[in-house]
Scaffold this motif. Structure first.
Motif, PDB file in Angstrom:
ATOM      1  N   CYS A  26       0.788  -1.198  -0.039  1.00 39.33           N
ATOM      2  CA  CYS A  26      -0.042  -0.044   0.054  1.00 39.33           C
ATOM      3  C   CYS A  26       0.888   1.331  -0.043  1.00 39.33           C
ATOM      4  N   ASP A  86      -5.854  -3.310   4.837  1.00 39.75           N
ATOM      5  CA  ASP A  86      -5.977  -2.492   6.099  1.00 39.75           C
ATOM      6  C   ASP A  86      -7.264  -1.913   6.450  1.00 39.75           C
ATOM      7  N   CYS A  95      -7.014   2.032   6.863  1.00 38.14           N
ATOM      8  CA  CYS A  95      -6.585   2.477   5.778  1.00 38.14           C
ATOM      9  C   CYS A  95      -7.570   2.643   4.799  1.00 38.14           C
ATOM     10  N   PHE A 127      -7.202   2.206   1.565  1.00 36.47           N
ATOM     11  CA  PHE A 127      -6.956   2.790   0.430  1.00 36.47           C
ATOM     12  C   PHE A 127      -7.397   2.038  -1.001  1.00 36.47           C
TER      13      PHE A 127
END
Ligand SMILES: [Zn+2]
Length: 420
Positions: free
Chosen positions: A345, A363, A366, A368
């Motif tokens: 990431c 995650d 996160c 993302f």
């Protein structure tokens, strides 16, 4: 196993000129008397190779002496009915091969064999004095005993300085490998760095950190699939025929025609793909490109089908072509281990194995995602190359452009149907 390397002369002469020496490969459509001449020339070249090898080995076994290259050249001068440069080129080729094997043996790789096999045919070489161009025809002289071989020079080679010509037997056909001197190309202005991530769905993904270019690999993949499928069909049909039968001969000829055709398609596409990458780099003043080296990825055992797909990806060829084209513009290509680059990431640095084409961080905090996996891969390679490690929260390219290589693909058998 024995090692053989051709085109050495073409490479050697590179330093002497301002331009770049390129080898153009030209399949020949010969009339029967020309084909007989070509066979005759190659047979004579094989005689040279066999003689050099026999003398070299004989002197060693009898007297414990390895005759050196200069002595061999002197000894064999004027003894064959091919152009004297061909004799020299074959001797050079033999010695290069022999010396390379010797070196491998010294390094402990004794599985490589010294040249030992007697040849029936051998690649013939003409250098500058054996080559003349008259009225658009290439004239290759064969000493005073044989007529010259005359081949129509394709328009794209007209006006170029010809450094060397080789007569090669490849896929059931004679080919000319013509080394020409092409003018030097414009050198890159700038010191920027970029990274390229090679792949299968996307042939190449490039980024300089600000922008990214994704070049589609679908056309290449479909060509490779077509090649494999058709080849399988041919093999099956051939295996059902009797050895030496007319049916088998016809099938073999058709198979080679197909391989030649698809080979041209694949190589055109590879040229288009690499050209796009080179132009992109030139426009952005990129002096150095880092490339992800999938060696580690390829060596893992991913099951039979996956392995087959990966090997056909022919990453090596595309990389070599890219390296070569970049180099002509003064841009270097440097390998970098790419393990983990497409899964790490860019924001939190956590590694997540990716299943889809669009990146998703595993995650929960996160979260993302939404950027193309190969773009993440390319920025990862750039990050590793520039910073030596993954940096967290790194900036991603603001613009991502998608392109497809533009290639003209005539239908299979378009021109050749009559011959089949
Ligand atoms: Zn993350």
């Amino acid at each position: 196993m024995s090692q053989l390397k051709r085109n050495t002369a073409a490479k050697k002469s590179k330093g002497q000129t301002q331009g770049d020496v390129l080898v153009e490969k030209l399949p020949l459509r010969l009339k029967s008397h020309e084909e007989e001449l070509a066979r005759d020339i190659q047979r004579e070249s094989a005689k040279v190779w066999n003689t050099v090898m026999t003398i070299h080995r004989l002197f060693w076994f009898k007297y414990g002496i390895w005759i050196d290259e200069a002595t061999m050249k002197e000894f064999l001068k004027g003894r064959f009915s091919v152009h004297s440069q061909d004799v020299q080129a074959i001797i050079e080729n033999y010695y290069e091969c022999w010396e390379r094997t010797k070196k491998l043996h010294e390094e402990g790789h004794t599985e490589w064999r010294y040249p030992w096999r007697l040849k029936r045919f051998f690649t013939s070489t003409w250098k500058v004095t054996g080559i003349t161009v008259e009225d658009g025809y290439l004239r290759l002289s064969n000493g005073w005993k044989k007529p010259p071989l005359k081949i129509k020079l394709p328009a794209r080679l007209k006006g170029l300085e010809i450094k060397q010509v080789q007569l090669v037997w490849h896929r059931n056909e004679y080919w000319l490998h013509i080394a020409v001197d092409k003018p030097a190309l414009e050198k890159v202005q700038g010191e920027a760095v970029a990274a390229v991530d090679p792949g299968e769905v996307h042939a190449l993904t490039l980024t300089d950190g600000r922008e990214a270019l994704v070049i589609s690999g679908r056309h290449l993949r479909s060509l490779r699939r077509l090649r494999n499928k058709t080849l399988k069909k041919f093999q099956k049909a051939i295996s059902r025929t009797k050895k030496g039968s007319d049916r088998r001969k016809k099938l073999l000829a058709a198979k080679y025609r197909f391989l030649n055709w698809i080979g041209v398609q694949i190589s055109h596409t590879e040229h288009a793909v690499t050209k796009m990458a080179v132009n992109w780099s030139l426009q952005r003043g990129v002096k150095k490109v880092y490339i992800g080296d999938p060696q580690g990825v390829r060596e893992q055992d991913c099951g039979r089908h996956h392995n087959q797909r990966m090997s056909q990806w022919s990453f090596g060829r595309l990389r070599d072509l890219l390296e070569y084209k970049l180099k002509r513009h003064g841009i270097t290509l440097e390998k970098i281990e790419e393990r983990g680059t497409s899964g790490t990431c860019p924001i939190c640095g956590k590694y997540t194995k990716q299943a889809g084409r669009v990146y998703r961080c595993g995650d929960r905090d996160c979260g993302f995602g939404g950027v193309h996996r190969d773009v993440i891969g390319a920025t990862g390679i750039l990050d590793l190359a520039v910073n030596g490690r993954f940096t967290f929260g790194r900036k991603l390219p603001e613009t991502v452009s998608y392109v497809r290589p533009a290639v003209l693909t005539p239908m299979p058998g378009h021109k050749k149907k009559k011959a089949a």
